[in-house]
Scaffold this active site. Structure first.
Site, PDB file in Angstrom:
ATOM      1  N   GLY A  48      39.544  49.606  53.139  1.00 30.34           N
ATOM      2  CA  GLY A  48      39.226  48.451  52.135  1.00 30.34           C
ATOM      3  C   GLY A  48      37.586  48.390  52.213  1.00 30.34           C
ATOM      4  O   GLY A  48      36.881  48.196  53.101  1.00 30.34           O
ATOM      5  N   GLY A  50      36.162  45.860  50.518  1.00 32.00           N
ATOM      6  CA  GLY A  50      35.852  44.582  50.252  1.00 32.00           C
ATOM      7  C   GLY A  50      34.547  44.031  50.665  1.00 32.00           C
ATOM      8  O   GLY A  50      33.701  45.024  51.194  1.00 32.00           O
ATOM      9  N   PHE A  51      34.283  42.799  51.210  1.00 32.18           N
ATOM     10  CA  PHE A  51      33.008  42.451  51.680  1.00 32.18           C
ATOM     11  C   PHE A  51      32.974  42.825  53.049  1.00 32.18           C
ATOM     12  O   PHE A  51      31.762  43.233  53.483  1.00 32.18           O
ATOM     13  CB  PHE A  51      32.961  40.847  51.741  1.00 32.18           C
ATOM     14  CG  PHE A  51      32.842  40.165  50.470  1.00 32.18           C
ATOM     15  CD1 PHE A  51      31.343  40.326  49.754  1.00 32.18           C
ATOM     16  CD2 PHE A  51      33.586  39.658  49.548  1.00 32.18           C
ATOM     17  CE1 PHE A  51      31.170  39.502  48.519  1.00 32.18           C
ATOM     18  CE2 PHE A  51      33.460  38.990  48.412  1.00 32.18           C
ATOM     19  CZ  PHE A  51      32.238  39.148  47.727  1.00 32.18           C
ATOM     20  N   VAL A 116      46.779  52.466  51.284  1.00 32.08           N
ATOM     21  CA  VAL A 116      47.288  52.709  52.750  1.00 32.08           C
ATOM     22  C   VAL A 116      48.761  52.140  52.839  1.00 32.08           C
ATOM     23  O   VAL A 116      49.167  50.776  52.560  1.00 32.08           O
ATOM     24  CB  VAL A 116      46.262  52.105  53.594  1.00 32.08           C
ATOM     25  CG1 VAL A 116      47.028  51.773  55.237  1.00 32.08           C
ATOM     26  CG2 VAL A 116      45.255  52.862  53.783  1.00 32.08           C
ATOM     27  N   GLU A 207      36.724  25.041  40.883  1.00 28.15           N
ATOM     28  CA  GLU A 207      35.888  25.716  40.131  1.00 28.15           C
ATOM     29  C   GLU A 207      36.682  26.115  38.758  1.00 28.15           C
ATOM     30  O   GLU A 207      36.089  25.994  37.672  1.00 28.15           O
ATOM     31  CB  GLU A 207      35.155  27.152  40.900  1.00 28.15           C
ATOM     32  CG  GLU A 207      34.350  26.596  41.742  1.00 28.15           C
ATOM     33  CD  GLU A 207      33.536  27.761  42.550  1.00 28.15           C
ATOM     34  OE1 GLU A 207      32.514  27.752  43.037  1.00 28.15           O
ATOM     35  OE2 GLU A 207      33.857  28.659  42.527  1.00 28.15           O
ATOM     36  N   ASP A 336      39.100  38.802  56.095  1.00 29.01           N
ATOM     37  CA  ASP A 336      40.654  37.722  55.873  1.00 29.01           C
ATOM     38  C   ASP A 336      41.664  38.329  56.743  1.00 29.01           C
ATOM     39  O   ASP A 336      42.653  37.680  56.796  1.00 29.01           O
ATOM     40  CB  ASP A 336      40.904  37.711  54.406  1.00 29.01           C
ATOM     41  CG  ASP A 336      39.903  36.864  53.525  1.00 29.01           C
ATOM     42  OD1 ASP A 336      39.057  36.131  54.213  1.00 29.01           O
ATOM     43  OD2 ASP A 336      40.096  36.604  52.441  1.00 29.01           O
ATOM     44  N   ALA A 351      33.687  34.976  52.259  1.00 29.14           N
ATOM     45  CA  ALA A 351      32.807  36.372  52.300  1.00 29.14           C
ATOM     46  C   ALA A 351      31.994  36.429  53.339  1.00 29.14           C
ATOM     47  O   ALA A 351      31.596  37.507  53.713  1.00 29.14           O
ATOM     48  CB  ALA A 351      32.267  36.453  50.825  1.00 29.14           C
TER      49      ALA A 351
END
Ligand SMILES: Cc1cc2nc3c(=O)[nH]c(=O)nc-3n(C[C@H](O)[C@H](O)[C@H](O)COP(=O)(O)OP(=O)(O)OC[C@H]3O[C@@H](n4cnc5c(N)ncnc54)[C@H](O)[C@@H]3O)c2cc1C
Length: 452
Positions: A48, A50-51, A116, A207, A336, A351
């Protein structure tokens, strides 16, 4: 892999201790055909980008080990601005950047594009279908996916927002609804098409509701001849007693008021009990709508199942305070996908948590490779929460300081531009926002892909 790291690696191996040598040997036995034979060089596999995963990889540039980053997508995605792609304010490339590009100056790092499918914990191998990628240390940062509270069938009739594909599909669905309404001569169908229901009053739902209201009431207002887009009905439904539960109650109320000023109907304390192609039911009310947007629940990616352990809260993999799996100091789970057990308060799925955890595991791994003592247990530093509502309004909760209105909006804008990856993305987003701010227009109003 850069050979410039080899000498330092030999030293590190000495420090790291003989205990890891058998792992390298085992790696050689289990790896697939395409992978070179095991060397003394340690392999850190990060699943991953990601962040969390990217934060770890970026900080491991100087360690004497081979870093292998695996992601099923070729890009790192700035998820907090996905809703702006979905509402045509930004283009996909503004909020994503290729992982290879980001890590191109890391000679010790290799990127694998692949999904994966499992982990052989005993053999220390990551499985990508038939392909096997051995590791000495493993970092899992595979994030979260949508969760429908036991109603998986709702995924077919609602639009979620997790990926670029989701965002462009949502954009298409929203823009096509206005097009169909323009063409329709059936009054009831026209109302259905011009009604948008957003399920979930967290930051994403809030948002989205604000951005959608502005799209309908400003950007699209003069572009149609048979409908008035500004009459579009936007309903935001939240099961809890207030919007933005992670903010202070005062800011939740400010957010609700700001949305109502934009014409959004805010429904609190109502759980959705049914969703179909033509609407949703919450409380004892059914709202007819062709566009249902899911911003309600997330569950962790299946890391716990891959590891053969029982999942914790929200499907997360339970980890100790150093973010390792109990009994497996070589396996870290972050962001997460992870639940740190033994903390007083659950750590939120945001994040900054993932980034801080990525940075932390990089420090642990670097210390291990250098034979240094492990850093103190992970501690999350909460610098605050931000959410925006349209072009002037936002709420900012820094704990010691709470802001609403333009000042909060400015803080939100600066923070998001600052945290975007890459100069190109920062410049593109800043220019798009300035243009939208001055003209009320949306630069990415494109209907792409298959009609629905
Ligand atoms: C719409 C939206 C808005 C958000 N807004 C905010 C916000 O305003 N502020 C905030 O702080 N947080 C926000 N978040 C939450 C934030 O984005 C997450 O907390 C953060 O992304 C978690 O980071 P991560 O590294 O754990 O996972 P992610 O950033 O999700 O990265 C996971 C990575 O793993 C890869 N991956 C997953 N499964 C596999 C697999 N099987 N094989 C290979 N690769 C895989 C994915 O492709 C992805 O690149 C938002 C999230 C969403 C969806």
């Amino acid at each position: 892999m850069g050979s410039g790291f080899a000498l330092r690696d030999e030293q590190a191996v000495g420090n790291y201790g003989k205990a890891m040598d058998d792992i390298a040997e085992r790696s050689g036995v289990t790896r697939g055909d395409a992978t070179p034979p095991a060397s003394a060089r340690r392999r850190v596999v990060i699943i991953g980008a990601g962040f969390g995963g990217l934060s770890a990889a970026q900080r491991l540039v100087r360690v004497a080990a081979d870093i292998i980053v695996i992601d099923r997508r070729n890009h790192h995605l700035f998820q907090p601005l996905l809703y702006q792609v979905a509402t045509a304010a930004l283009s996909p490339a503004d909020i994503a950047a290729p992982i290879r590009g980001i890590l191109s100056r890391h000679p010790n790092t290799e990127v694998i594009l692949g999904t994966v499918t499992g982990i052989d914990v005993a053999g220390r191998v990551v499985l990508l279908g038939d392909r096997r990628v051995p590791y000495d240390q493993l970092v899992i940062g595979t994030g979260a996916r949508e969760y429908y509270f036991g109603h998986d069938e709702w995924s077919a009739v609602t639009s979620g927002l997790k990926s670029i594909e989701d965002a462009t599909a949502m954009r298409r669905r929203i823009l096509v609804a206005f097009e169909r309404a323009e063409d329709s001569e059936d009054g009831a169908e026209q109302r259905r098409l011009l009604t948008f229901v957003i399920i979930g009053g967290g930051p994403t739902g809030v948002e989205l509701a604000g951005a959608l209201a502005e799209l309908a009431k400003a950007a699209l207002a003069r572009d149609f001849r048979h409908i008035d887009p500004s009459t579009a009905r936007i309903v935001l439904v939240e099961a809890g007693p207030r919007l933005l539960p992670s903010f202070s109650p005062h800011l939740s109320e400010a957010a609700a008021r700001a949305l109502q000023r934009l014409g959004v109907e805010v429904r609190l304390g109502l759980a959705v009990t049914h969703c179909d192609q033509e609407g949703a039911v919450f409380g004892d009310e059914r709202v007819e709508s062709r566009t249902l947007i899911w911003a309600a629940g997330v569950a962790a990616s299946p890391a716990a199942a891959w590891l053969g352990i029982e999942a914790g809260r929200g499907g997360r993999a339970p980890v100790l305070s150093d973010l390792t799996l109990r009994g497996h100091p070589e396996i870290f789970v972050i962001g997460d996908a992870a639940e740190v057990v033994g903390t007083n308060r659950p750590i939120p799925g945001v994040a900054p948590v993932a980034k801080q955890q990525g940075a932390y595991v990089a420090r642990v791994i670097a210390a291990r490779l250098a034979g240094k003592p492990a850093p103190a247990p992970f501690r999350y530093r909460d610098y605050g929460n931000l959410a925006t509502i349209g072009r002037h309004e936002a709420v900012a909760d820094f704990g010691w300081l709470r802001l609403t209105g333009r000042l909060a909006w400015l803080a939100w804008g600066v923070a998001h531009i600052y945290f975007l990856i890459g100069f190109r993305n920062r410049a593109a987003v800043a220019i798009d926002w300035l243009w939208s701010y001055l003209t009320y227009q949306r630069g990415a109003r494109l209907i792409t892909g298959q009609d629905m």
